[in-house]
Write a protein that holds these residues in place. Structure first.
Motif, PDB file in Angstrom:
ATOM      1  N   MET A  78       0.665  -1.241   0.105  1.00 42.24           N
ATOM      2  CA  MET A  78      -0.033   0.127   0.192  1.00 42.24           C
ATOM      3  C   MET A  78       0.904   1.450  -0.161  1.00 42.24           C
ATOM      4  SD  MET A  78      -2.656   1.290   2.851  1.00 42.24           S
ATOM      5  CE  MET A  78      -4.013  -0.026   2.583  1.00 42.24           C
ATOM      6  N   ALA A  79       0.594   2.162  -0.767  1.00 41.87           N
ATOM      7  CA  ALA A  79       1.267   3.535  -1.065  1.00 41.87           C
ATOM      8  C   ALA A  79       1.088   4.047   0.378  1.00 41.87           C
ATOM      9  CB  ALA A  79       0.737   4.206  -2.120  1.00 41.87           C
ATOM     10  N   ASN A  80       1.898   5.110   0.545  1.00 29.98           N
ATOM     11  CA  ASN A  80       1.991   6.129   1.789  1.00 29.98           C
ATOM     12  C   ASN A  80       1.786   7.536   1.548  1.00 29.98           C
ATOM     13  OD1 ASN A  80       2.138   3.788   3.614  1.00 29.98           O
ATOM     14  ND2 ASN A  80       4.182   3.742   3.352  1.00 29.98           N
ATOM     15  N   LEU A  81       1.086   8.100   2.198  1.00 29.48           N
ATOM     16  CA  LEU A  81       0.767   9.672   2.004  1.00 29.48           C
ATOM     17  C   LEU A  81       2.238  10.343   2.702  1.00 29.48           C
ATOM     18  CD1 LEU A  81      -2.706  10.048   2.450  1.00 29.48           C
ATOM     19  CD2 LEU A  81      -1.399  10.223   0.197  1.00 29.48           C
ATOM     20  N   ASP A  82       2.936  11.092   2.162  1.00 29.74           N
ATOM     21  CA  ASP A  82       4.197  11.763   2.530  1.00 29.74           C
ATOM     22  C   ASP A  82       3.551  13.141   3.324  1.00 29.74           C
ATOM     23  OD1 ASP A  82       6.581  13.757   2.115  1.00 29.74           O
ATOM     24  OD2 ASP A  82       7.490  11.975   2.435  1.00 29.74           O
ATOM     25  N   ILE A  83       4.234  13.348   4.459  1.00 32.04           N
ATOM     26  CA  ILE A  83       3.627  14.439   5.136  1.00 32.04           C
ATOM     27  C   ILE A  83       4.276  15.812   4.530  1.00 32.04           C
ATOM     28  CG2 ILE A  83       4.158  15.981   7.267  1.00 32.04           C
ATOM     29  CD1 ILE A  83       2.413  13.999   7.827  1.00 32.04           C
ATOM     30  N   LEU A  84       5.380  15.835   3.722  1.00 31.55           N
ATOM     31  CA  LEU A  84       5.738  17.079   3.009  1.00 31.55           C
ATOM     32  C   LEU A  84       4.952  17.241   1.750  1.00 31.55           C
ATOM     33  CD1 LEU A  84       9.719  16.787   3.007  1.00 31.55           C
ATOM     34  CD2 LEU A  84       8.144  18.364   4.477  1.00 31.55           C
ATOM     35  N   LEU A  85       4.440  15.923   1.093  1.00 27.45           N
ATOM     36  CA  LEU A  85       3.671  16.107   0.001  1.00 27.45           C
ATOM     37  C   LEU A  85       2.151  16.928   0.444  1.00 27.45           C
ATOM     38  CD1 LEU A  85       3.967  12.968  -1.972  1.00 27.45           C
ATOM     39  CD2 LEU A  85       4.878  15.084  -2.269  1.00 27.45           C
ATOM     40  N   LEU A  86       1.690  16.329   1.500  1.00 25.22           N
ATOM     41  CA  LEU A  86       0.553  16.799   2.109  1.00 25.22           C
ATOM     42  C   LEU A  86       0.327  18.397   2.340  1.00 25.22           C
ATOM     43  CD1 LEU A  86      -0.730  14.127   4.268  1.00 25.22           C
ATOM     44  CD2 LEU A  86      -1.546  14.521   2.032  1.00 25.22           C
ATOM     45  N   ARG A  87       1.604  18.691   2.808  1.00 21.89           N
ATOM     46  CA  ARG A  87       1.624  20.142   3.182  1.00 21.89           C
ATOM     47  C   ARG A  87       1.798  21.229   1.998  1.00 21.89           C
ATOM     48  NH1 ARG A  87       2.488  20.767   8.539  1.00 21.89           N
ATOM     49  NH2 ARG A  87       4.031  19.266   9.683  1.00 21.89           N
ATOM     50  N   SER A  88       2.398  20.524   1.253  1.00 25.10           N
ATOM     51  CA  SER A  88       2.365  21.319  -0.161  1.00 25.10           C
ATOM     52  C   SER A  88       0.998  21.424  -0.811  1.00 25.10           C
ATOM     53  CB  SER A  88       3.226  20.829  -1.082  1.00 25.10           C
ATOM     54  OG  SER A  88       4.698  21.025  -0.848  1.00 25.10           O
ATOM     55  N   PHE A  89       0.124  20.055  -0.699  1.00 20.82           N
ATOM     56  CA  PHE A  89      -1.003  20.143  -1.212  1.00 20.82           C
ATOM     57  C   PHE A  89      -1.979  20.951  -0.538  1.00 20.82           C
ATOM     58  CE2 PHE A  89      -5.274  18.269  -0.347  1.00 20.82           C
ATOM     59  CZ  PHE A  89      -5.902  17.968  -1.584  1.00 20.82           C
ATOM     60  N   VAL A  90      -2.001  21.115   0.774  1.00 18.99           N
ATOM     61  CA  VAL A  90      -2.953  21.977   1.403  1.00 18.99           C
ATOM     62  C   VAL A  90      -2.630  23.493   1.032  1.00 18.99           C
ATOM     63  CG1 VAL A  90      -3.395  22.851   3.825  1.00 18.99           C
ATOM     64  CG2 VAL A  90      -3.359  20.488   3.476  1.00 18.99           C
ATOM     65  N   ALA A  91      -1.111  23.824   0.880  1.00 20.26           N
ATOM     66  CA  ALA A  91      -0.802  24.930   0.665  1.00 20.26           C
ATOM     67  C   ALA A  91      -1.415  25.292  -0.956  1.00 20.26           C
ATOM     68  CB  ALA A  91       0.805  25.185   0.467  1.00 20.26           C
ATOM     69  N   VAL A  92      -1.271  24.495  -1.733  1.00 24.16           N
ATOM     70  CA  VAL A  92      -1.918  24.817  -3.100  1.00 24.16           C
ATOM     71  C   VAL A  92      -3.369  25.007  -3.207  1.00 24.16           C
ATOM     72  CG1 VAL A  92      -2.227  23.916  -5.409  1.00 24.16           C
ATOM     73  CG2 VAL A  92       0.198  23.642  -4.149  1.00 24.16           C
ATOM     74  N   ALA A  93      -3.965  24.008  -2.192  1.00 23.66           N
ATOM     75  CA  ALA A  93      -5.607  24.311  -2.025  1.00 23.66           C
ATOM     76  C   ALA A  93      -6.143  25.482  -1.481  1.00 23.66           C
ATOM     77  CB  ALA A  93      -5.979  22.909  -1.320  1.00 23.66           C
ATOM     78  N   ARG A  94      -5.329  25.971  -0.603  1.00 23.62           N
ATOM     79  CA  ARG A  94      -5.634  27.286   0.015  1.00 23.62           C
ATOM     80  C   ARG A  94      -5.261  28.296  -0.729  1.00 23.62           C
ATOM     81  NH1 ARG A  94      -4.072  26.018   6.274  1.00 23.62           N
ATOM     82  NH2 ARG A  94      -5.844  24.968   6.939  1.00 23.62           N
ATOM     83  N   ALA A  95      -4.206  28.447  -1.614  1.00 18.59           N
ATOM     84  CA  ALA A  95      -3.727  29.399  -2.297  1.00 18.59           C
ATOM     85  C   ALA A  95      -4.431  29.498  -3.464  1.00 18.59           C
ATOM     86  CB  ALA A  95      -2.221  29.482  -2.704  1.00 18.59           C
ATOM     87  N   GLY A  96      -4.909  28.542  -4.143  1.00 14.94           N
ATOM     88  CA  GLY A  96      -5.680  28.227  -5.558  1.00 14.94           C
ATOM     89  C   GLY A  96      -4.609  28.725  -6.580  1.00 14.94           C
ATOM     90  N   SER A  97      -3.307  28.465  -6.300  1.00 12.44           N
ATOM     91  CA  SER A  97      -2.352  28.757  -7.179  1.00 12.44           C
ATOM     92  C   SER A  97      -1.045  27.968  -6.799  1.00 12.44           C
ATOM     93  CB  SER A  97      -2.056  30.158  -7.392  1.00 12.44           C
ATOM     94  OG  SER A  97      -0.691  30.494  -7.855  1.00 12.44           O
ATOM     95  N   ILE A  98      -0.350  27.244  -7.681  1.00  9.16           N
ATOM     96  CA  ILE A  98       0.989  26.387  -7.419  1.00  9.16           C
ATOM     97  C   ILE A  98       2.012  27.614  -7.277  1.00  9.16           C
ATOM     98  CG2 ILE A  98       2.866  25.096  -8.457  1.00  9.16           C
ATOM     99  CD1 ILE A  98       0.446  23.486  -9.800  1.00  9.16           C
ATOM    100  N   ARG A  99       2.051  28.628  -8.067  1.00  8.54           N
ATOM    101  CA  ARG A  99       2.988  29.663  -7.813  1.00  8.54           C
ATOM    102  C   ARG A  99       2.988  30.249  -6.378  1.00  8.54           C
ATOM    103  NH1 ARG A  99       2.993  34.723  -7.319  1.00  8.54           N
ATOM    104  NH2 ARG A  99       0.569  34.781  -8.275  1.00  8.54           N
ATOM    105  N   ALA A 100       1.718  30.557  -5.878  1.00  7.33           N
ATOM    106  CA  ALA A 100       1.786  31.252  -4.662  1.00  7.33           C
ATOM    107  C   ALA A 100       1.873  30.444  -3.563  1.00  7.33           C
ATOM    108  CB  ALA A 100       0.099  31.712  -4.468  1.00  7.33           C
ATOM    109  N   ALA A 101       1.572  29.019  -3.685  1.00  8.70           N
ATOM    110  CA  ALA A 101       1.954  27.910  -2.838  1.00  8.70           C
ATOM    111  C   ALA A 101       3.202  27.639  -2.784  1.00  8.70           C
ATOM    112  CB  ALA A 101       1.131  26.642  -3.113  1.00  8.70           C
ATOM    113  N   ALA A 102       4.117  27.711  -3.740  1.00  9.44           N
ATOM    114  CA  ALA A 102       5.617  27.424  -3.716  1.00  9.44           C
ATOM    115  C   ALA A 102       6.197  28.712  -2.773  1.00  9.44           C
ATOM    116  CB  ALA A 102       6.214  27.520  -5.138  1.00  9.44           C
TER     117      ALA A 102
END
Length: 290
Positions: free
Chosen positions: A1-25
């Protein structure tokens, strides 16, 4: 079973909230291409498309919405567990929404004190009127917000949710300005959906006082600038009246009180978010008799 990486989830939440990959970066301290690769990796792990492109950035798909709920819960549990093991204080990042008049009146000192006592907490502030903050809460672009609510009627909140009352007041560049003699009262108000706009119009109409909206601004600074110019009356909360402007108490109808409440994006906010909301209530709340 694949695992969810914490760093991936942090970036995912940042993108979802910012509505932009550039702003999340910018928020997570990575390059835009690195965050794009992280989102591709997360989609590979979940087997679902998590974002779709919009005219101004990206938005969550249905699968992304489901992941967002779990990601916030996982990150909250992770950060709380790590903090308890290290015997440290609160840690994490908070996106906080606040109307501009409250931010100006209350938060310079509050944020300084909070930052001193909680150096490991990063607070991002989104300044907007209540009508704009509520959609941001619903989309989880912010974690919590101070919102203005009427004390009765449609849109009112239960009494136990209101931590402070504020009065709307008329302001001008003199305590009894020449504008009071105008046959049609010139006004500078926020947008038509805001409480100050609606309550000012209702008060004048109930008093039979003719008026016209000569200036409109959703920004607090804009309303103050018009009041300083002497071209129109503005309406703000009493606590936010700057020392160079005057409350006009005679010659105009009284304006009602409103309530201040803390609204959360989640029914189970992370402890760092809940603690920040409790800090605000403790510092700004008024005794019941106030």
């Amino acid at each position: 079973m694949a695992n969810l990486d914490i760093l991936l989830l942090r970036s995912f939440v940042a993108v979802a909230r910012a509505g932009s990959i550039r702003a999340a970066a910018e928020r997570v301290g990575r390059t835009q291409s690195a965050v794009s690769l992280q989102m591709k990796r997360l989609e590979d792990i979940t087997g679902e498309r998590l974002f779709h492109r919009t005219g101004s950035g990206v938005a969550l798909t249905a699968a992304g919405e489901r992941l967002m709920v779990g990601a916030e819960r996982i990150l909250s549990a992770h950060d709380e567990t790590l903090a308890s093991i290290r015997a440290q204080g609160l840690q994490g990042a908070i996106a906080f929404g606040c109307p501009e008049d409250y931010l100006t009146a209350f938060f310079p000192d509050l944020l300084r004190r909070y930052g001193r006592d909680n150096p490991e907490v990063e607070v991002e502030i989104v300044c907007a009127p209540t009508v704009a903050l509520r959609p941001l809460l619903q989309r989880r672009h912010i974690d919590l917000a101070i919102v203005s609510v009427p004390l009765s009627g449609p849109g009112s909140a239960p009494a136990e949710e209101i931590f402070r009352r504020e009065s709307f007041v008329w302001i001008a560049n003199a305590p009894q300005p020449e504008l009071l003699r105008a046959p049609v009262l010139p006004l500078a108000l926020s947008g038509p959906d805001t409480l100050d706009h609606r309550m000012a119009k209702s008060a004048l109409e109930a008093a039979g006082r003719p008026y016209r909206i000569t200036h409109a601004s959703d920004g607090f600074a804009g309303l103050l600038a018009i009041a300083r110019s002497g071209l129109a009356f503005s309406v703000v909360t009493r606590s936010a009246v700057p020392p160079d402007l005057f409350v006009v108490a005679r010659g105009l109808p009284a304006l009602p009180e409103i309530g201040l409440s803390i609204a959360y994006a989640s029914t189970r906010p992370p402890s760092v978010v809940r603690a920040f909301g409790e800090f605000i209530v403790a510092r700004l709340g008024q005794p019941e008799s106030a």
